[in-house]
Write an enzyme that holds these catalytic residues in place. Structure first.
Site, PDB file in Angstrom:
ATOM      1  N   PHE A   1      34.386  32.233  27.315  1.00  0.00           N
ATOM      2  CA  PHE A   1      33.420  33.566  27.700  1.00  0.00           C
ATOM      3  C   PHE A   1      34.694  34.953  26.133  1.00  0.00           C
TER       4      PHE A   1
ATOM      5  N   PHE B   1      43.198  29.582  24.419  1.00  0.00           N
ATOM      6  CA  PHE B   1      42.589  30.260  25.838  1.00  0.00           C
ATOM      7  C   PHE B   1      42.187  28.671  26.439  1.00  0.00           C
TER       8      PHE B   1
ATOM      9  N   SER C   1      38.838  27.423  34.546  1.00  0.00           N
ATOM     10  CA  SER C   1      39.031  28.688  34.857  1.00  0.00           C
ATOM     11  C   SER C   1      38.196  29.022  36.305  1.00  0.00           C
TER      12      SER C   1
ATOM     13  N   THR D   1      47.297  34.278  33.319  1.00  0.00           N
ATOM     14  CA  THR D   1      46.390  34.997  34.454  1.00  0.00           C
ATOM     15  C   THR D   1      47.797  35.447  35.016  1.00  0.00           C
ATOM     16  N   ASP D   2      47.552  36.709  35.895  1.00  0.00           N
ATOM     17  CA  ASP D   2      47.979  37.094  36.898  1.00  0.00           C
ATOM     18  C   ASP D   2      48.114  36.172  38.082  1.00  0.00           C
ATOM     19  N   GLU D   3      46.746  35.625  38.573  1.00  0.00           N
ATOM     20  CA  GLU D   3      47.023  34.935  39.085  1.00  0.00           C
ATOM     21  C   GLU D   3      48.050  34.642  39.953  1.00  0.00           C
TER      22      GLU D   3
ATOM     23  N   TYR E   1      43.965  26.278  40.260  1.00  0.00           N
ATOM     24  CA  TYR E   1      43.806  26.605  39.309  1.00  0.00           C
ATOM     25  C   TYR E   1      45.025  27.187  38.389  1.00  0.00           C
TER      26      TYR E   1
ATOM     27  N   ALA F   1      47.933  27.193  40.232  1.00  0.00           N
ATOM     28  CA  ALA F   1      49.107  26.327  40.090  1.00  0.00           C
ATOM     29  C   ALA F   1      48.808  25.570  38.666  1.00  0.00           C
ATOM     30  N   SER F   2      47.251  25.139  38.112  1.00  0.00           N
ATOM     31  CA  SER F   2      47.769  24.599  37.127  1.00  0.00           C
ATOM     32  C   SER F   2      48.515  25.932  36.231  1.00  0.00           C
ATOM     33  N   LYS F   3      48.109  26.929  36.434  1.00  0.00           N
ATOM     34  CA  LYS F   3      48.209  28.021  35.339  1.00  0.00           C
ATOM     35  C   LYS F   3      50.180  28.230  35.311  1.00  0.00           C
TER      36      LYS F   3
ATOM     37  N   ASN G   1      39.345  39.606  33.616  1.00  0.00           N
ATOM     38  CA  ASN G   1      38.182  40.170  32.425  1.00  0.00           C
ATOM     39  C   ASN G   1      37.025  40.173  32.637  1.00  0.00           C
TER      40      ASN G   1
ATOM     41  N   ARG H   1      36.344  32.056  50.379  1.00  0.00           N
ATOM     42  CA  ARG H   1      37.244  31.615  49.175  1.00  0.00           C
ATOM     43  C   ARG H   1      38.295  30.920  50.204  1.00  0.00           C
ATOM     44  N   PRO H   2      38.289  29.327  50.871  1.00  0.00           N
ATOM     45  CA  PRO H   2      39.938  29.346  51.399  1.00  0.00           C
ATOM     46  C   PRO H   2      41.002  29.376  50.225  1.00  0.00           C
TER      47      PRO H   2
HETATM   48  P1  NAD Z   1      36.203  30.062  30.055  1.00  0.00           P
HETATM   49  O1  NAD Z   1      35.687  29.287  31.183  1.00  0.00           O
HETATM   50  O2  NAD Z   1      34.391  31.041  29.968  1.00  0.00           O
HETATM   51  O3  NAD Z   1      36.271  29.266  28.865  1.00  0.00           O
HETATM   52  C1  NAD Z   1      36.515  27.854  28.531  1.00  0.00           C
HETATM   53  C2  NAD Z   1      36.471  27.785  27.520  1.00  0.00           C
HETATM   54  O4  NAD Z   1      38.354  26.884  27.657  1.00  0.00           O
HETATM   55  C3  NAD Z   1      35.630  26.483  27.429  1.00  0.00           C
HETATM   56  O5  NAD Z   1      34.455  27.254  26.318  1.00  0.00           O
HETATM   57  C4  NAD Z   1      35.540  25.503  27.168  1.00  0.00           C
HETATM   58  O6  NAD Z   1      34.342  24.412  26.942  1.00  0.00           O
HETATM   59  C5  NAD Z   1      36.841  25.119  26.680  1.00  0.00           C
HETATM   60  N1  NAD Z   1      37.024  24.563  27.238  1.00  0.00           N
HETATM   61  C6  NAD Z   1      37.619  23.690  28.321  1.00  0.00           C
HETATM   62  N2  NAD Z   1      38.287  22.582  28.342  1.00  0.00           N
HETATM   63  C7  NAD Z   1      39.060  22.555  27.143  1.00  0.00           C
HETATM   64  C8  NAD Z   1      39.321  21.016  26.760  1.00  0.00           C
HETATM   65  N3  NAD Z   1      40.091  20.183  27.235  1.00  0.00           N
HETATM   66  N4  NAD Z   1      39.547  21.301  24.799  1.00  0.00           N
HETATM   67  C9  NAD Z   1      39.211  22.047  24.290  1.00  0.00           C
HETATM   68  N5  NAD Z   1      38.458  23.004  24.906  1.00  0.00           N
HETATM   69  C10 NAD Z   1      38.126  22.948  26.575  1.00  0.00           C
HETATM   70  O7  NAD Z   1      37.372  30.869  30.408  1.00  0.00           O
HETATM   71  P2  NAD Z   1      37.945  32.199  30.306  1.00  0.00           P
HETATM   72  O8  NAD Z   1      37.667  32.865  31.006  1.00  0.00           O
HETATM   73  O9  NAD Z   1      37.271  32.769  28.851  1.00  0.00           O
HETATM   74  O10 NAD Z   1      39.222  32.355  30.504  1.00  0.00           O
HETATM   75  C11 NAD Z   1      40.204  32.086  28.660  1.00  0.00           C
HETATM   76  C12 NAD Z   1      41.101  31.683  29.468  1.00  0.00           C
HETATM   77  O11 NAD Z   1      41.961  33.129  29.807  1.00  0.00           O
HETATM   78  C13 NAD Z   1      41.456  31.129  30.376  1.00  0.00           C
HETATM   79  O12 NAD Z   1      43.019  30.099  29.865  1.00  0.00           O
HETATM   80  C14 NAD Z   1      42.220  31.720  31.922  1.00  0.00           C
HETATM   81  O13 NAD Z   1      42.501  30.815  32.245  1.00  0.00           O
HETATM   82  C15 NAD Z   1      41.987  33.185  31.262  1.00  0.00           C
HETATM   83  N6  NAD Z   1      42.304  34.188  31.837  1.00  0.00           N
HETATM   84  C16 NAD Z   1      40.919  34.127  32.108  1.00  0.00           C
HETATM   85  C17 NAD Z   1      40.926  35.452  33.425  1.00  0.00           C
HETATM   86  C18 NAD Z   1      38.793  35.974  33.644  1.00  0.00           C
HETATM   87  O14 NAD Z   1      38.549  36.682  34.190  1.00  0.00           O
HETATM   88  N7  NAD Z   1      37.953  34.752  33.144  1.00  0.00           N
HETATM   89  C19 NAD Z   1      41.257  36.019  33.562  1.00  0.00           C
HETATM   90  C20 NAD Z   1      42.800  36.491  33.298  1.00  0.00           C
HETATM   91  C21 NAD Z   1      43.588  34.991  32.360  1.00  0.00           C
HETATM   92  O1  DAU Z   2      42.841  37.070  37.919  1.00  0.00           O
HETATM   93  C1  DAU Z   2      42.814  37.071  36.802  1.00  0.00           C
HETATM   94  C2  DAU Z   2      41.174  35.776  37.112  1.00  0.00           C
HETATM   95  O2  DAU Z   2      40.163  36.227  37.660  1.00  0.00           O
HETATM   96  C3  DAU Z   2      41.254  34.414  36.153  1.00  0.00           C
HETATM   97  O3  DAU Z   2      42.775  34.360  36.355  1.00  0.00           O
HETATM   98  C4  DAU Z   2      39.918  33.255  36.354  1.00  0.00           C
HETATM   99  O4  DAU Z   2      40.390  32.352  35.397  1.00  0.00           O
HETATM  100  C5  DAU Z   2      38.566  34.355  36.879  1.00  0.00           C
HETATM  101  O5  DAU Z   2      37.339  33.614  37.202  1.00  0.00           O
HETATM  102  C6  DAU Z   2      39.345  35.386  38.022  1.00  0.00           C
HETATM  103  O6  DAU Z   2      39.413  34.907  38.853  1.00  0.00           O
HETATM  104  P1  DAU Z   2      39.163  35.730  40.445  1.00  0.00           P
HETATM  105  O7  DAU Z   2      38.738  34.735  41.175  1.00  0.00           O
HETATM  106  O8  DAU Z   2      39.206  37.120  40.534  1.00  0.00           O
HETATM  107  O9  DAU Z   2      37.092  35.523  39.575  1.00  0.00           O
HETATM  108  P2  DAU Z   2      36.213  35.619  40.844  1.00  0.00           P
HETATM  109  O10 DAU Z   2      34.784  35.930  39.893  1.00  0.00           O
HETATM  110  O11 DAU Z   2      35.792  33.911  40.598  1.00  0.00           O
HETATM  111  O12 DAU Z   2      36.482  36.508  41.457  1.00  0.00           O
HETATM  112  C7  DAU Z   2      36.233  37.794  41.787  1.00  0.00           C
HETATM  113  C8  DAU Z   2      36.982  37.976  43.245  1.00  0.00           C
HETATM  114  O13 DAU Z   2      34.757  37.840  44.187  1.00  0.00           O
HETATM  115  C9  DAU Z   2      36.873  37.351  44.475  1.00  0.00           C
HETATM  116  O14 DAU Z   2      37.595  38.147  44.923  1.00  0.00           O
HETATM  117  C10 DAU Z   2      36.345  36.533  44.757  1.00  0.00           C
HETATM  118  C11 DAU Z   2      34.915  36.806  45.017  1.00  0.00           C
HETATM  119  N1  DAU Z   2      33.535  36.302  45.341  1.00  0.00           N
HETATM  120  C12 DAU Z   2      33.046  35.480  44.168  1.00  0.00           C
HETATM  121  C13 DAU Z   2      32.507  35.020  43.647  1.00  0.00           C
HETATM  122  C14 DAU Z   2      32.253  33.573  42.800  1.00  0.00           C
HETATM  123  C15 DAU Z   2      32.851  36.328  45.913  1.00  0.00           C
HETATM  124  O15 DAU Z   2      33.108  37.131  46.430  1.00  0.00           O
HETATM  125  N2  DAU Z   2      31.442  36.194  45.207  1.00  0.00           N
HETATM  126  C16 DAU Z   2      31.577  35.416  44.340  1.00  0.00           C
HETATM  127  O16 DAU Z   2      29.881  35.019  44.770  1.00  0.00           O
END
Ligand code: NAD
Ligand code: DAU
Length: 337
Positions: free
Chosen positions: A12, A82, A86, A126-128, A151, A153-155, A181, A274-275
């Site tokens: 993404f 990236f 995730s 991530t802010d997490e 998740y 903890a790994s980040k 995002n 979610r736990p």
């Molecule tokens: P995503 O899950 O959409 O994409 C992750 C990508 O990484 C995928 O294309 C996947 O194929 C690739 N990938 C996974 N394992 C791999 C490996 N071993 N080798 C090579 N490629 C691999 O994730 P995203 O939402 O685009 O997040 C991107 C980054 O931003 C992540 O590091 C995530 O922790 C961080 N982040 C995401 C958010 C969010 O809201 N989505 C917020 C904060 C931080």
């Molecule tokens: O804060 C940054 C993080 O945001 C990133 O590091 C992660 O990669 C990204 O997945 C995201 O984590 P969240 O757990 O906050 O995102 P998610 O979209 O899974 O959930 C957003 C909120 O919505 C959260 O409070 C859980 C809730 N939720 C989520 C889903 C999937 C629901 O209520 N119902 C749902 O079905």
């Protein structure tokens, strides 16, 4: 011409970043390394597959020999990581792969980056990693790391490794920590695209717990411009928080989506929480704003409206990604809630 290695560039945020670079920075060549897991999708970069400044390589960040050969063969200057597993819910189901990719994969990249003396290593975090907030305050770059899910903890582990490589051997790094995002090409396991998808299909919208959890929403393009600024303007060794200053209760976001699509609120279904669900995230972005003059360009209302419009206009993309494995995932995750 500068060459950057972008890992996870078919996901993404990574694909939005690659698109922005190819469109707006013609002096930059992108080598895009992605394993194409369930979350990686080359349809995210459909019209950029044959772009002269884009080289796509299918592969794993845990494969050090491959990473080394890409850096040597393409004379890579900088790496932006990236690539990650995730999704928090998946990490609660199967934490092992999060350690493999997010920790061991990052370690592999760090070793090669150091050996090849890359100009810069940017870790997308991530802010997490900061844990959960009470009703007041925001995360700053000096908030102690206190991750709560496998998740996060790994980040956090990956962030610490990056800092250790900088401290011990002088790796020129930056770490960015952003809030949630949203925007085009987000896989519908995450809340906003999942709710849009279900509403379009008149399916129940599963809100975890009481729906009063707070996330601080950032439009994906604004995240990408921030990462570009960090890559090109920041001093090495700095950490930057990136947020949109858009704190919202989940329930309010879900209501806005239903309103925009003209669907009834009766679709909202409260399901088992979610736990260990973090209650509130909020980001203080004042460092990146002051030092690098970065600003988000869209309000949440505008960003959400663009996002919904994008999903309406890309029903084929949505139908492809929810076929097959996604149906099994959805059944597994939501049937017992
Ligand atoms: P995503 O899950 O959409 O994409 C992750 C990508 O990484 C995928 O294309 C996947 O194929 C690739 N990938 C996974 N394992 C791999 C490996 N071993 N080798 C090579 N490629 C691999 O994730 P995203 O939402 O685009 O997040 C991107 C980054 O931003 C992540 O590091 C995530 O922790 C961080 N982040 C995401 C958010 C969010 O809201 N989505 C917020 C904060 C931080
Ligand atoms: O804060 C940054 C993080 O945001 C990133 O590091 C992660 O990669 C990204 O997945 C995201 O984590 P969240 O757990 O906050 O995102 P998610 O979209 O899974 O959930 C957003 C909120 O919505 C959260 O409070 C859980 C809730 N939720 C989520 C889903 C999937 C629901 O209520 N119902 C749902 O079905």
């Amino acid at each position: 011409m500068r060459t950057i290695l972008v890992t996870g560039g078919a996901g993404f945020i990574g694909s939005n970043f690659v698109r922005m670079v190819l469109e707006e920075h013609p002096d930059t060549r992108v080598v895009n390394l992605d394993k194409l897991t369930y979350a990686g999708n080359l349809e995210n970069l459909e019209s950029y597959r044959d772009h002269p400044n884009h080289i796509f390589v299918k592969g794993d960040i845990c494969d050090g020999a491959l990473v080394e050969s890409l850096i040597s063969n393409y004379k890579v200057d900088a790496l932006i990581n990236f690539a990650a597993e995730s999704h928090v819910d998946r990490s609660l189901e199967e934490p092992g792969i999060f350690i493999e990719t997010n920790v061991k994969g990052t370690l592999t990249l760090l070793k090669v980056a150091l050996e090849k003396k890359l100009e810069r290593f940017v870790q997308i975090s991530t802010d997490e990693v900061y844990g959960s907030l009470g009703p007041e305050g925001k995360f700053t770059e000096t908030t102690p790391l206190s991750p709560n899910s496998p998740y996060s903890a790994s980040k956090a582990s990956a962030d610490m490794l990056v800092q250790a490589f900088g401290h011990s051997w002088g790796l020129r790094y930056n770490i960015t920590r952003c809030s949630n995002n949203y925007g085009p090409y987000q896989f519908p396991e995450k809340m906003i695209p999942l709710m849009i998808h279900n509403a379009l299909k008149d399916k129940p919208l599963p809100v975890y717990g009481d729906g009063m959890h707070i996330r601080d929403w950032l439009y994906v393009y604004d995240h990408c411009t921030a990462v570009w600024k960090v890559l090109t303007e920041a001093q090495p060794g700095q950490v930057y928080n990136i947020g949109g200053n858009n704190e919202k209760h989940n329930l309010d976001v879900v209501r806005l989506i239903l309103k925009a699509l003209g669907k009834p609120e009766s679709l909202i279904t409260f399901v088992k929480d979610r736990p260990g669900h973090d209650r509130r995230y909020a980001i203080d972005s004042s460092r990146i704003m002051a030092e690098l003059n970065w600003r988000p360009s869209v309000s949440f209302e505008e960003g959400l409206s663009r996002t919904i419009r994008w999903y309406l206009d890309h029903s084929e993309w949505l139908n492809h990604v929810v076929s097959g494995q996604y149906q099994e995932y959805y059944k597994r995750m939501y049937s017992n809630r």
